[in-house]
Each structure stands twice: as structure tokens, then as C-alpha cells.
Design a protein around this motif. Structure first.
Motif, PDB file in Angstrom:
ATOM      1  N   MET A  66     -72.250  48.625 105.428  1.00  0.00           N
ATOM      2  CA  MET A  66     -70.812  48.542 105.751  1.00  0.00           C
ATOM      3  C   MET A  66     -70.333  47.534 105.243  1.00  0.00           C
ATOM      4  O   MET A  66     -71.121  46.266 105.398  1.00  0.00           O
ATOM      5  CB  MET A  66     -70.564  48.771 107.160  1.00  0.00           C
ATOM      6  CG  MET A  66     -69.064  48.434 107.475  1.00  0.00           C
ATOM      7  SD  MET A  66     -68.696  48.751 109.304  1.00  0.00           S
ATOM      8  CE  MET A  66     -68.122  50.340 109.366  1.00  0.00           C
ATOM      9  N   SER A  67     -69.099  47.270 104.687  1.00  0.00           N
ATOM     10  CA  SER A  67     -68.448  46.242 103.944  1.00  0.00           C
ATOM     11  C   SER A  67     -67.641  45.478 104.700  1.00  0.00           C
ATOM     12  O   SER A  67     -66.994  46.056 105.936  1.00  0.00           O
ATOM     13  CB  SER A  67     -67.950  46.366 102.596  1.00  0.00           C
ATOM     14  OG  SER A  67     -67.042  47.416 102.762  1.00  0.00           O
ATOM     15  N   THR A  68     -67.235  44.141 104.368  1.00  0.00           N
ATOM     16  CA  THR A  68     -66.045  43.496 105.158  1.00  0.00           C
ATOM     17  C   THR A  68     -65.000  43.467 104.397  1.00  0.00           C
ATOM     18  O   THR A  68     -65.043  43.183 103.452  1.00  0.00           O
ATOM     19  CB  THR A  68     -66.642  41.936 105.681  1.00  0.00           C
ATOM     20  OG1 THR A  68     -67.938  41.875 106.201  1.00  0.00           O
ATOM     21  CG2 THR A  68     -65.460  41.012 106.281  1.00  0.00           C
ATOM     22  N   CYS A  69     -63.910  44.161 105.146  1.00  0.00           N
ATOM     23  CA  CYS A  69     -62.335  43.856 104.378  1.00  0.00           C
ATOM     24  C   CYS A  69     -61.990  42.758 104.907  1.00  0.00           C
ATOM     25  O   CYS A  69     -61.793  42.241 106.076  1.00  0.00           O
ATOM     26  CB  CYS A  69     -61.482  44.963 105.053  1.00  0.00           C
ATOM     27  SG  CYS A  69     -59.963  45.205 104.285  1.00  0.00           S
ATOM     28  N   VAL A  70     -61.291  41.886 103.867  1.00  0.00           N
ATOM     29  CA  VAL A  70     -60.605  40.878 103.689  1.00  0.00           C
ATOM     30  C   VAL A  70     -59.327  41.154 102.786  1.00  0.00           C
ATOM     31  O   VAL A  70     -59.441  41.807 101.955  1.00  0.00           O
ATOM     32  CB  VAL A  70     -61.522  39.640 103.448  1.00  0.00           C
ATOM     33  CG1 VAL A  70     -62.521  39.347 104.207  1.00  0.00           C
ATOM     34  CG2 VAL A  70     -61.694  39.437 102.008  1.00  0.00           C
ATOM     35  N   PHE A  71     -58.260  40.150 103.252  1.00  0.00           N
ATOM     36  CA  PHE A  71     -57.201  40.249 102.621  1.00  0.00           C
ATOM     37  C   PHE A  71     -57.079  38.697 102.264  1.00  0.00           C
ATOM     38  O   PHE A  71     -57.195  37.746 102.968  1.00  0.00           O
ATOM     39  CB  PHE A  71     -55.827  40.530 103.545  1.00  0.00           C
ATOM     40  CG  PHE A  71     -55.625  42.095 103.643  1.00  0.00           C
ATOM     41  CD1 PHE A  71     -54.873  42.900 103.151  1.00  0.00           C
ATOM     42  CD2 PHE A  71     -56.437  42.413 105.001  1.00  0.00           C
ATOM     43  CE1 PHE A  71     -54.947  44.095 103.422  1.00  0.00           C
ATOM     44  CE2 PHE A  71     -56.410  43.704 105.359  1.00  0.00           C
ATOM     45  CZ  PHE A  71     -55.494  44.618 104.537  1.00  0.00           C
ATOM     46  N   ILE A  72     -56.690  38.428 100.959  1.00  0.00           N
ATOM     47  CA  ILE A  72     -56.579  37.123 100.088  1.00  0.00           C
ATOM     48  C   ILE A  72     -55.396  37.108  99.737  1.00  0.00           C
ATOM     49  O   ILE A  72     -54.562  37.626  98.795  1.00  0.00           O
ATOM     50  CB  ILE A  72     -57.774  36.878  99.181  1.00  0.00           C
ATOM     51  CG1 ILE A  72     -59.079  37.193  99.825  1.00  0.00           C
ATOM     52  CG2 ILE A  72     -57.663  35.457  98.615  1.00  0.00           C
ATOM     53  CD1 ILE A  72     -60.130  37.074  98.817  1.00  0.00           C
ATOM     54  N   GLN A  73     -54.495  35.832  99.976  1.00  0.00           N
ATOM     55  CA  GLN A  73     -53.273  35.645  99.584  1.00  0.00           C
ATOM     56  C   GLN A  73     -53.576  34.320  98.471  1.00  0.00           C
ATOM     57  O   GLN A  73     -54.285  33.540  98.801  1.00  0.00           O
ATOM     58  CB  GLN A  73     -52.353  34.982 100.697  1.00  0.00           C
ATOM     59  CG  GLN A  73     -51.874  36.097 101.475  1.00  0.00           C
ATOM     60  CD  GLN A  73     -50.860  35.330 102.588  1.00  0.00           C
ATOM     61  OE1 GLN A  73     -49.636  35.191 102.041  1.00  0.00           O
ATOM     62  NE2 GLN A  73     -51.393  35.275 103.958  1.00  0.00           N
ATOM     63  N   ILE A  74     -52.835  34.485  97.356  1.00  0.00           N
ATOM     64  CA  ILE A  74     -53.357  33.614  96.179  1.00  0.00           C
ATOM     65  C   ILE A  74     -52.063  33.132  95.734  1.00  0.00           C
ATOM     66  O   ILE A  74     -51.042  33.605  95.575  1.00  0.00           O
ATOM     67  CB  ILE A  74     -54.020  34.469  95.098  1.00  0.00           C
ATOM     68  CG1 ILE A  74     -55.286  35.079  95.524  1.00  0.00           C
ATOM     69  CG2 ILE A  74     -54.353  33.501  93.906  1.00  0.00           C
ATOM     70  CD1 ILE A  74     -55.760  35.908  94.753  1.00  0.00           C
ATOM     71  N   ARG A  75     -52.079  31.676  95.629  1.00  0.00           N
ATOM     72  CA  ARG A  75     -51.089  30.806  95.100  1.00  0.00           C
ATOM     73  C   ARG A  75     -51.519  30.407  93.879  1.00  0.00           C
ATOM     74  O   ARG A  75     -52.528  29.779  93.597  1.00  0.00           O
ATOM     75  CB  ARG A  75     -50.520  29.627  96.042  1.00  0.00           C
ATOM     76  CG  ARG A  75     -49.416  28.950  95.195  1.00  0.00           C
ATOM     77  CD  ARG A  75     -49.231  27.522  95.955  1.00  0.00           C
ATOM     78  NE  ARG A  75     -48.950  28.065  97.213  1.00  0.00           N
ATOM     79  CZ  ARG A  75     -49.029  27.246  98.429  1.00  0.00           C
ATOM     80  NH1 ARG A  75     -49.275  26.202  98.419  1.00  0.00           N
ATOM     81  NH2 ARG A  75     -48.342  27.714  99.431  1.00  0.00           N
ATOM     82  N   CYS A  76     -50.728  30.720  92.664  1.00  0.00           N
ATOM     83  CA  CYS A  76     -50.984  30.408  91.305  1.00  0.00           C
ATOM     84  C   CYS A  76     -50.217  29.434  90.838  1.00  0.00           C
ATOM     85  O   CYS A  76     -49.149  28.892  91.385  1.00  0.00           O
ATOM     86  CB  CYS A  76     -50.750  31.594  90.353  1.00  0.00           C
ATOM     87  SG  CYS A  76     -51.508  33.011  90.842  1.00  0.00           S
ATOM     88  N   ARG A  77     -50.653  28.590  89.893  1.00  0.00           N
ATOM     89  CA  ARG A  77     -50.245  27.336  89.081  1.00  0.00           C
ATOM     90  C   ARG A  77     -48.679  27.923  88.484  1.00  0.00           C
ATOM     91  O   ARG A  77     -49.007  29.259  88.052  1.00  0.00           O
ATOM     92  CB  ARG A  77     -50.813  26.647  88.289  1.00  0.00           C
ATOM     93  CG  ARG A  77     -51.653  25.647  89.109  1.00  0.00           C
ATOM     94  CD  ARG A  77     -52.513  24.651  88.084  1.00  0.00           C
ATOM     95  NE  ARG A  77     -53.471  25.049  86.851  1.00  0.00           N
ATOM     96  CZ  ARG A  77     -54.504  25.283  87.528  1.00  0.00           C
ATOM     97  NH1 ARG A  77     -55.038  25.161  88.541  1.00  0.00           N
ATOM     98  NH2 ARG A  77     -55.386  25.926  86.353  1.00  0.00           N
ATOM     99  N   PRO A  78     -47.696  27.383  88.590  1.00  0.00           N
ATOM    100  CA  PRO A  78     -46.493  27.826  87.842  1.00  0.00           C
ATOM    101  C   PRO A  78     -46.805  28.365  86.470  1.00  0.00           C
ATOM    102  O   PRO A  78     -47.261  27.914  85.552  1.00  0.00           O
ATOM    103  CB  PRO A  78     -45.428  26.653  87.824  1.00  0.00           C
ATOM    104  CG  PRO A  78     -46.010  25.926  88.755  1.00  0.00           C
ATOM    105  CD  PRO A  78     -47.307  25.876  89.017  1.00  0.00           C
ATOM    106  N   GLY A  79     -46.514  29.733  86.136  1.00  0.00           N
ATOM    107  CA  GLY A  79     -46.517  30.345  84.956  1.00  0.00           C
ATOM    108  C   GLY A  79     -47.902  30.928  84.611  1.00  0.00           C
ATOM    109  O   GLY A  79     -48.086  31.607  83.490  1.00  0.00           O
ATOM    110  N   THR A  80     -48.700  30.916  85.704  1.00  0.00           N
ATOM    111  CA  THR A  80     -50.081  31.763  85.489  1.00  0.00           C
ATOM    112  C   THR A  80     -50.410  32.898  86.173  1.00  0.00           C
ATOM    113  O   THR A  80     -51.443  33.529  86.065  1.00  0.00           O
ATOM    114  CB  THR A  80     -51.117  30.665  85.813  1.00  0.00           C
ATOM    115  OG1 THR A  80     -51.247  30.237  87.236  1.00  0.00           O
ATOM    116  CG2 THR A  80     -51.021  29.304  85.035  1.00  0.00           C
ATOM    117  N   THR A  81     -49.256  33.415  86.908  1.00  0.00           N
ATOM    118  CA  THR A  81     -49.554  34.572  87.931  1.00  0.00           C
ATOM    119  C   THR A  81     -50.117  35.704  87.151  1.00  0.00           C
ATOM    120  O   THR A  81     -50.805  36.648  87.518  1.00  0.00           O
ATOM    121  CB  THR A  81     -48.385  34.789  88.797  1.00  0.00           C
ATOM    122  OG1 THR A  81     -47.832  33.665  89.417  1.00  0.00           O
ATOM    123  CG2 THR A  81     -48.570  36.113  89.650  1.00  0.00           C
TER     124      THR A  81
END
Length: 79
Positions: free
Chosen positions: A1-16
Motif C-alpha cells: 500500500m502506498s502513502t498519499c501526500v499532497f505537496i504545495q510548491i512555490r516556484c521562483r518567479p518565472g519558473t512555474t
């Protein structure tokens, strides 16, 4: 069984878009969304049960150039 995670990511401006493309190329995500607010991307990820969550995220995701910060939310089975 796997583990579900949610990851919020902040990118440097202009790199999203570059960060999102690299995540897609690595094929590690279940779902990936662009978001508004403090973070730029929201990713749903299933981590294999034999892997350490922190190490897996660090080794598979956080070495992508352009990622400035992340916030991981662990999930747990309620019922």
C-alpha cells in the motif's frame, strides 16, 4: 500500500511552467494543478510503502531547479 501526500510548491518567479514540465517528465505525480495564492502548484503523490516519505520527496522532487519552497500534507485513513 502506498502513502498519499499532497505537496504545495512555490516556484521562483518565472519558473512555474518549467517546474511543472519537469515534474511531468519524471512521472512521479498522480495529479498536478496550477494554483493561486501562496503556492504555485499542487501535486498529489503516492509514495511507495517501502520508501521513506521525506527522502522520497527530497530525492524525486525537491532537486528540481526553480522550486523555492514546499509544504507537504500527509494523509491518513479515517475509517
Amino acid at each position: 500500500m502506498s502513502t498519499c501526500v499532497f505537496i504545495q510548491i512555490r516556484c521562483r518567479p518565472g519558473t512555474t511552467y518549467q517546474v511543472a514540465e519537469e515534474i511531468a517528465l519524471r512521472e512521479i505525480h498522480s495529479e498536478l494543478y496550477s494554483t493561486s495564492g501562496d503556492f504555485d502548484l499542487l501535486m498529489k503523490l503516492y509514495i511507495p510503502s517501502d520508501q521513506d516519505v521525506g527522502k522520497y520527496i527530497n530525492d524525486q522532487l525537491l532537486n528540481i531547479p526553480g522550486i523555492e519552497r514546499s509544504l507537504t500534507t500527509m494523509t491518513f485513513k479515517v475509517f
